[in-house]
Write an enzyme that holds these catalytic residues in place. Structure first.
Site, mmCIF file in Angstrom:
data_model
loop_
_atom_site.group_PDB
_atom_site.id
_atom_site.type_symbol
_atom_site.label_atom_id
_atom_site.label_comp_id
_atom_site.label_asym_id
_atom_site.label_seq_id
_atom_site.Cartn_x
_atom_site.Cartn_y
_atom_site.Cartn_z
ATOM 1 N N CYS A 135 1.622 1.076 -0.737
ATOM 2 C CA CYS A 135 1.182 0.834 0.639
ATOM 3 C C CYS A 135 2.342 0.459 1.540
ATOM 4 O O CYS A 135 3.386 0.011 1.088
ATOM 5 C CB CYS A 135 0.201 -0.345 0.668
ATOM 6 S SG CYS A 135 -1.397 0.044 -0.019
ATOM 7 N N CYS B 84 -0.576 -2.623 5.534
ATOM 8 C CA CYS B 84 -1.845 -2.043 5.082
ATOM 9 C C CYS B 84 -2.987 -3.063 5.173
ATOM 10 O O CYS B 84 -2.859 -4.200 4.732
ATOM 11 C CB CYS B 84 -1.734 -1.550 3.643
ATOM 12 S SG CYS B 84 -3.275 -0.788 3.088
ATOM 13 N N CYS C 11 -1.328 5.297 -0.589
ATOM 14 C CA CYS C 11 -2.628 4.753 -0.217
ATOM 15 C C CYS C 11 -3.247 5.632 0.874
ATOM 16 O O CYS C 11 -2.561 6.096 1.772
ATOM 17 C CB CYS C 11 -2.416 3.325 0.297
ATOM 18 S SG CYS C 11 -3.785 2.645 1.216
ATOM 19 N N CYS D 11 -3.419 3.422 4.594
ATOM 20 C CA CYS D 11 -2.257 3.169 5.464
ATOM 21 C C CYS D 11 -1.268 4.334 5.492
ATOM 22 O O CYS D 11 -0.323 4.308 6.269
ATOM 23 C CB CYS D 11 -1.548 1.877 5.059
ATOM 24 S SG CYS D 11 -0.815 1.942 3.427
HETATM 25 ZN ZN ZN Z 1 -2.499 0.944 1.964
#
Ligand code: ZN
Length: 364
Positions: A50, A54, A81, A84
């Site tokens: 991330c 995030c 991810c 994000c």
């Molecule tokens: Zn994330």
């Protein structure tokens, strides 16, 4: 390249790496959007990585690993991810790119672009643009423009027939305006800068001291070089190579006094070495050098602190680079600039000399 400008931040010692990881973890717990683009964090239990900002639920510290870039996290087997999107350019990267585009526009424009024009091209408000620009370059758009003009003049002074011609070629619309700024930009007047110090009268001395050899050189305006070295011959030829067209003069009584002051200060650094200086550098370099001169003997300041004192907290690398470009050891005490953790980092004239200078300043 020397150690300071080459790598002020990497080559982390173990404790420094721990502190860095701790700062990054703090940024993750705060979901700090300013940290986006600086690193990503991966979570071993989910296999996902991330951005620091995030919004997903925070992982446990012991499951988190930090990576400098998205590519490195992928190489270690993590997936981006979906919330994000750490593999897509961050907003910070996007505005950094727009600032870089603005820098190119300034460099390529024959006339000065206004702040409003630049901001409009970048799709930001003037205020926002000014702030972003300063965060990326360490300079205001205006100061950046001046520095660009100065570089153009320096380049064209070598080939132009007259100084005035060079000034017009560079985009200054009147010689008067250029001369107003010239000393700050070039560190010497354009006439004197022309052709490797042609017309410059330089005195220099190579002396031995307890830190090895030191060369001290001065124009008629002030000291322009103080450099340490291991052999007298190398130092003498360095000065001659730096000012190939200068006229070298024998030391006079005033210069001999300056040399004695410098040597005395190296051996016993107390108070301030307040000799006249004649330094070539950009506006930003001059500001960093002034900030270094404001650090009292026996004290140190980190590159981060110096950047903060200049009102440009993100210009840490530029500060480290300006420290590394200091032409006058001791007179501009770049040895008092250290890393944020107090470690010495590099020194243009060797880390052993830096450590010894600081040790002497702390002697009773
Ligand atoms: Zn994330």
């Amino acid at each position: 390249m020397n150690a300071e400008s080459a790598a002020p931040l990497p080559n982390a010692a173990p404790t420094e790496a721990c502190q860095l990881a701790e700062r990054r973890w703090q940024a993750v717990t705060r979901r700090d959007p300013l940290a986006d683009g600086e690193f990503v964090y991966a979570v071993s239990t989910t296999g996902v990585y991330c951005r620091p900002s995030c919004p997903s639920r925070a992982a446990k510290r012991e499951h988190v690993t930090f990576f400098e870039s998205s590519d490195l996290a992928v190489a270690a087997g993590y997936r981006p991810c979906k919330r994000c999107r750490p593999d897509a350019p961050s907003s910070r990267q996007k505005w950094t790119e727009r600032v870089i585009a603005a820098c190119r526009a300034i460099e390529q424009s024959a006339s000065a672009l206004t702040l409003d024009q630049l901001a409009q091209q970048a799709g930001m408000s003037a205020h926002h643009f000014q702030r972003r620009f300063k965060a990326v370059t360490g300079l205001s758009p205006k100061a950046f423009h001046k520095a660009v003009l100065a570089r153009r003049v320096v380049a064209s002074l070598q080939s132009a027939h007259t100084v005035t011609e060079a000034i017009y070629d560079a985009g200054f619309n009147s010689t008067g305006r250029f001369y107003e700024n010239a000393s700050a930009l070039l560190g010497m007047s354009p006439d004197r800068y022309r052709k490797g110090g042609a017309g410059e009268h330089i005195r220099y001395a190579v002396e031995s001291c307890t830190l090895g050899w030191v060369v001290i050189a001065a124009t008629r305006q002030g000291i322009c070089a103080i450099e340490f070295g291991d052999t007298a011959q190398t130092l003498a030829s360095q000065v001659q190579a730096r000012f190939p067209r200068a006229q070298f003069e024998p030391p006079d009584a005033e210069f001999t006094r300056w040399v004695a002051r410098v040597i005395g200060y190296i051996e016993q650094p107390r108070g301030v070495l307040d000799l006249p200086l004649d330094l070539q550098g950009t506006v930003f370099q001059h500001r960093v050098w002034q900030a270094l001169q404001a650090i009292p003997a026996g004290q140190t300041a980190s590159y981060t602190e110096i950047a903060g004192r200049l009102g440009q907290p993100r210009a840490v690398r530029a500060v480290a680079h300006a420290c590394a470009s200091n032409p006058v050891a001791v007179a501009v005490p770049c040895h008092r600039a250290v890393r944020a953790d107090g470690k010495l980092a590099g020194y243009r004239w060797g880390i052993a000399r830096k450590a010894e200078l600081l040790r002497r300043e702390n002697e009773d």
